[in-house]
Scaffold this motif. Structure first.
Motif, short mmCIF file in Angstrom:
data_model
loop_
_atom_site.label_atom_id
_atom_site.label_comp_id
_atom_site.label_asym_id
_atom_site.label_seq_id
_atom_site.Cartn_x
_atom_site.Cartn_y
_atom_site.Cartn_z
N PHE A 191 -22.37 -8.66 91.48
CA PHE A 191 -21.02 -8.68 90.95
C PHE A 191 -20.82 -7.34 90.26
O PHE A 191 -21.79 -6.64 89.97
CB PHE A 191 -20.89 -9.84 89.95
CG PHE A 191 -19.63 -10.63 90.06
CD1 PHE A 191 -19.03 -10.90 91.26
CD2 PHE A 191 -19.03 -11.14 88.91
CE1 PHE A 191 -17.88 -11.65 91.36
CE2 PHE A 191 -17.87 -11.89 88.97
CZ PHE A 191 -17.29 -12.15 90.20
N VAL A 193 -20.28 -6.79 87.26
CA VAL A 193 -20.94 -6.80 85.95
C VAL A 193 -22.47 -6.93 86.06
O VAL A 193 -23.15 -6.97 85.04
CB VAL A 193 -20.38 -7.94 85.08
CG1 VAL A 193 -18.95 -7.65 84.68
CG2 VAL A 193 -20.49 -9.29 85.80
N THR A 194 -23.01 -6.98 87.29
CA THR A 194 -24.47 -6.95 87.47
C THR A 194 -24.88 -5.80 88.40
O THR A 194 -26.01 -5.76 88.87
CB THR A 194 -25.00 -8.28 88.05
OG1 THR A 194 -24.40 -8.51 89.34
CG2 THR A 194 -24.69 -9.43 87.12
N THR A 241 -27.30 -12.96 91.04
CA THR A 241 -25.94 -13.19 90.56
C THR A 241 -25.44 -14.53 91.09
O THR A 241 -24.90 -14.63 92.18
CB THR A 241 -25.01 -12.04 91.01
OG1 THR A 241 -25.62 -10.79 90.69
CG2 THR A 241 -23.66 -12.14 90.33
N THR A 243 -23.08 -16.46 89.82
CA THR A 243 -21.81 -16.76 89.17
C THR A 243 -20.93 -17.72 89.96
O THR A 243 -20.11 -18.44 89.38
CB THR A 243 -21.03 -15.45 88.90
OG1 THR A 243 -19.84 -15.74 88.20
CG2 THR A 243 -20.68 -14.74 90.21
N GLY A 276 -27.12 -14.20 86.71
CA GLY A 276 -26.15 -13.13 86.56
C GLY A 276 -24.71 -13.61 86.61
O GLY A 276 -24.31 -14.35 87.51
N ALA A 277 -23.92 -13.21 85.61
CA ALA A 277 -22.48 -13.47 85.52
C ALA A 277 -22.14 -14.94 85.41
O ALA A 277 -20.99 -15.32 85.65
CB ALA A 277 -21.74 -12.83 86.69
N ASP A 279 -21.83 -16.24 82.71
CA ASP A 279 -21.05 -16.28 81.46
C ASP A 279 -19.55 -16.30 81.73
O ASP A 279 -18.77 -16.38 80.79
CB ASP A 279 -21.39 -15.07 80.59
CG ASP A 279 -21.14 -13.75 81.31
OD1 ASP A 279 -21.41 -13.67 82.53
OD2 ASP A 279 -20.69 -12.79 80.66
N HIS A 301 -10.09 -8.41 83.35
CA HIS A 301 -10.95 -7.44 84.02
C HIS A 301 -10.10 -6.32 84.62
O HIS A 301 -10.45 -5.14 84.56
CB HIS A 301 -11.76 -8.15 85.10
CG HIS A 301 -12.79 -7.30 85.75
ND1 HIS A 301 -13.86 -6.75 85.07
CD2 HIS A 301 -12.93 -6.89 87.04
CE1 HIS A 301 -14.61 -6.06 85.91
NE2 HIS A 301 -14.06 -6.11 87.10
N SER A 343 -24.69 -10.49 81.81
CA SER A 343 -23.72 -9.63 82.49
C SER A 343 -23.36 -8.47 81.57
O SER A 343 -23.72 -8.46 80.39
CB SER A 343 -22.45 -10.41 82.86
OG SER A 343 -21.56 -10.48 81.77
N ASP A 346 -21.71 -9.78 78.60
CA ASP A 346 -22.55 -10.59 77.72
C ASP A 346 -23.67 -9.71 77.18
O ASP A 346 -24.83 -9.83 77.55
CB ASP A 346 -23.12 -11.79 78.49
CG ASP A 346 -24.02 -12.66 77.62
OD1 ASP A 346 -23.80 -12.72 76.40
OD2 ASP A 346 -24.97 -13.28 78.17
N ASN A 382 -29.00 -5.96 83.07
CA ASN A 382 -28.76 -4.65 83.67
C ASN A 382 -29.77 -3.60 83.24
O ASN A 382 -29.62 -2.42 83.60
CB ASN A 382 -27.34 -4.18 83.36
CG ASN A 382 -26.30 -4.90 84.19
OD1 ASN A 382 -26.57 -5.30 85.32
ND2 ASN A 382 -25.11 -5.09 83.65
#
Length: 402
Positions: A191, A193-194, A241, A243, A276-277, A279, A301, A343, A346, A382
């Motif tokens: 994602f 964010v990852t 990930t 999510t 991952g993600a 959150d 976002h 993420s 987070d 990350n």
């Protein structure tokens, strides 16, 4: 081997005849399959309607006399079974279909039954709109007919001619295999964010001699990865990930369905999994967020993506879901948990930083994972060290003889 042409010959007979002529004049062998499910059937098929339905255990006459929706569903099932069997017998080199809503439903169901790489072309009156339900997780080309398929005219003849030339090119101009195609395949989920995590993990895997397919965890990406796992082409899965499970359980827009995180487990493929993600739950623009979530913590976002922070209770459910699915795995699986955040949002000082929700996620996963090893590292997802540890463990799992 032949190109299979699927069409409802009771209403698209002239168009199918013209497309067949175009394919054959380009040097292709064409097998016409009648997928009509109305009261009458076509008369020029190489594989008639009765043969299509009966091979799948359906009574064509009874279905034609009953509810049309049921008949279309049955035709889709029967066509998918037919082309899969013919492909397994090395009789099919490509598939092309034409039609409106029913023809597209049936034709693309058959196409989705074939592996990636087999030429697939749907000539559809619906191709200029939303086609996700038709394409799914396969490499299906959709060609817009521009006009309705209701008789031949200068527009429809041109479109059908283009379809024939496209299919001939795909079937006859086969790409030579690249030397790198011999590398074992690993699927990874990512994602925005990852991205740092998965990018570093990909580097480690590639340095070890693996080819990495990265899937964007937006629903369709997760489904595509699951499909490849079911087809048995993957050596391992780096599912960092997950999510899409948050969207499935909480009600977001990017779910990959309840079967997410099951294919590798059922196939016994080595997998390293993280959270991952998880959150966040994904919606489109701010106005797309359901009213029931109006008071929740939201983060824009961008103009088209709104993220909602998952609560401790939701994280508990997500963790339990991941743990239960991994506990049922038939192959080696390991979970890596990033203690400092799941993420980019987070992390300390970021809007979704919530150690309580994170701990609820981790505890529920541990409690439901059975004998699956769960490794928690005092790192952010990350951090390069986290990515390297996850990638190295997957390499170790893949090198163990199975």
């Amino acid at each position: 081997m032949a190109v299979f042409l699927l069409a409802a010959l009771d209403t698209k007979g002239a168009e199918a005849d013209y497309l067949r002529w175009q394919l054959e004049r380009l040097g292709l062998t064409c097998v016409v399959v009648d997928i009509s499910c109305g009261p009458t059937a076509g008369t020029t098929a190489d594989i008639p309607r009765n043969a299509v339905f009966s091979a799948a255990g359906f009574d064509a006459a009874a279905l034609a006399a009953g509810d049309r929706a049921s008949a279309v569903d049955a035709a889709a099932t029967a066509a998918a079974r037919l082309v899969a069997e013919r492909f397994a017998r090395k009789e099919l080199s490509g598939i092309i279909a034409l039609g409106g809503s029913a023809g597209s439903t049936i034709g693309t169901a058959a196409m989705r039954a074939l592996p990636l790489g087999v030429p697939k072309l749907m000539v559809s009156t619906l191709a200029s709109g939303q086609v996700r339900q038709y394409v799914g997780d396969k490499d299906i080309l959709m060609l817009n007919t521009v006009v309705d398929l209701a008789g031949l005219n200068r527009i429809s003849r041109g479109v059908l001619s283009t379809a024939a030339r496209a299919m001939a090119g795909m079937v006859r101009l086969v790409c030579e295999a690249d030397a790198e195609d011999d590398r074992p395949l690993v699927a990874a989920t990512m994602f925005g964010v990852t991205t740092p995590c998965v990018s570093r993990a990909r580097e480690v895997l590639e340095q070890a001699g693996y080819e990495v397919l990265v899937f964007h965890a937006t629903g369709s990406g997760g489904r595509a990865m699951e499909a490849l796992a079911r087809e048995g082409v993957l050596a391992g899965v780096l599912d960092l990930t997950t999510t899409e499970l948050a969207d499935e359980l909480v009600g977001g827009f990017l779910t990959a369905g309840p079967e997410r995180l099951t294919a590798a487990a059922q196939a016994g493929i080595p997998q390293v999994v993280s959270v991952g993600a998880t959150d966040m739950v994904n919606f489109y623009g701010r106005t797309s967020v359901p009213v029931r979530f109006a008071r929740r913590q939201l983060h824009a976002h961008n103009a088209n993506v709104t993220l909602m922070r998952t609560t401790p209770d939701e994280n508990e459910r997500i963790g339990a879901e991941i743990g239960h699915k991994l506990a049922a795995a038939h192959g080696p699986a390991v979970v890596f948990l990033p203690a400092r955040g799941v993420s980019a949002l987070d992390a300390e000082g970021q809007p979704f930083c919530d150690p309580i929700a994170r701990r609820a996620l981790f505890n529920a996963l541990r409690q439901s994972a059975g004998s699956t090893p769960v490794i928690e590292l005092d790192l952010h997802i990350n951090d390069a060290e986290f990515a390297e540890a996850a990638a190295q463990r997957l390499i170790e799992l893949m090198r163990v003889p199975r």
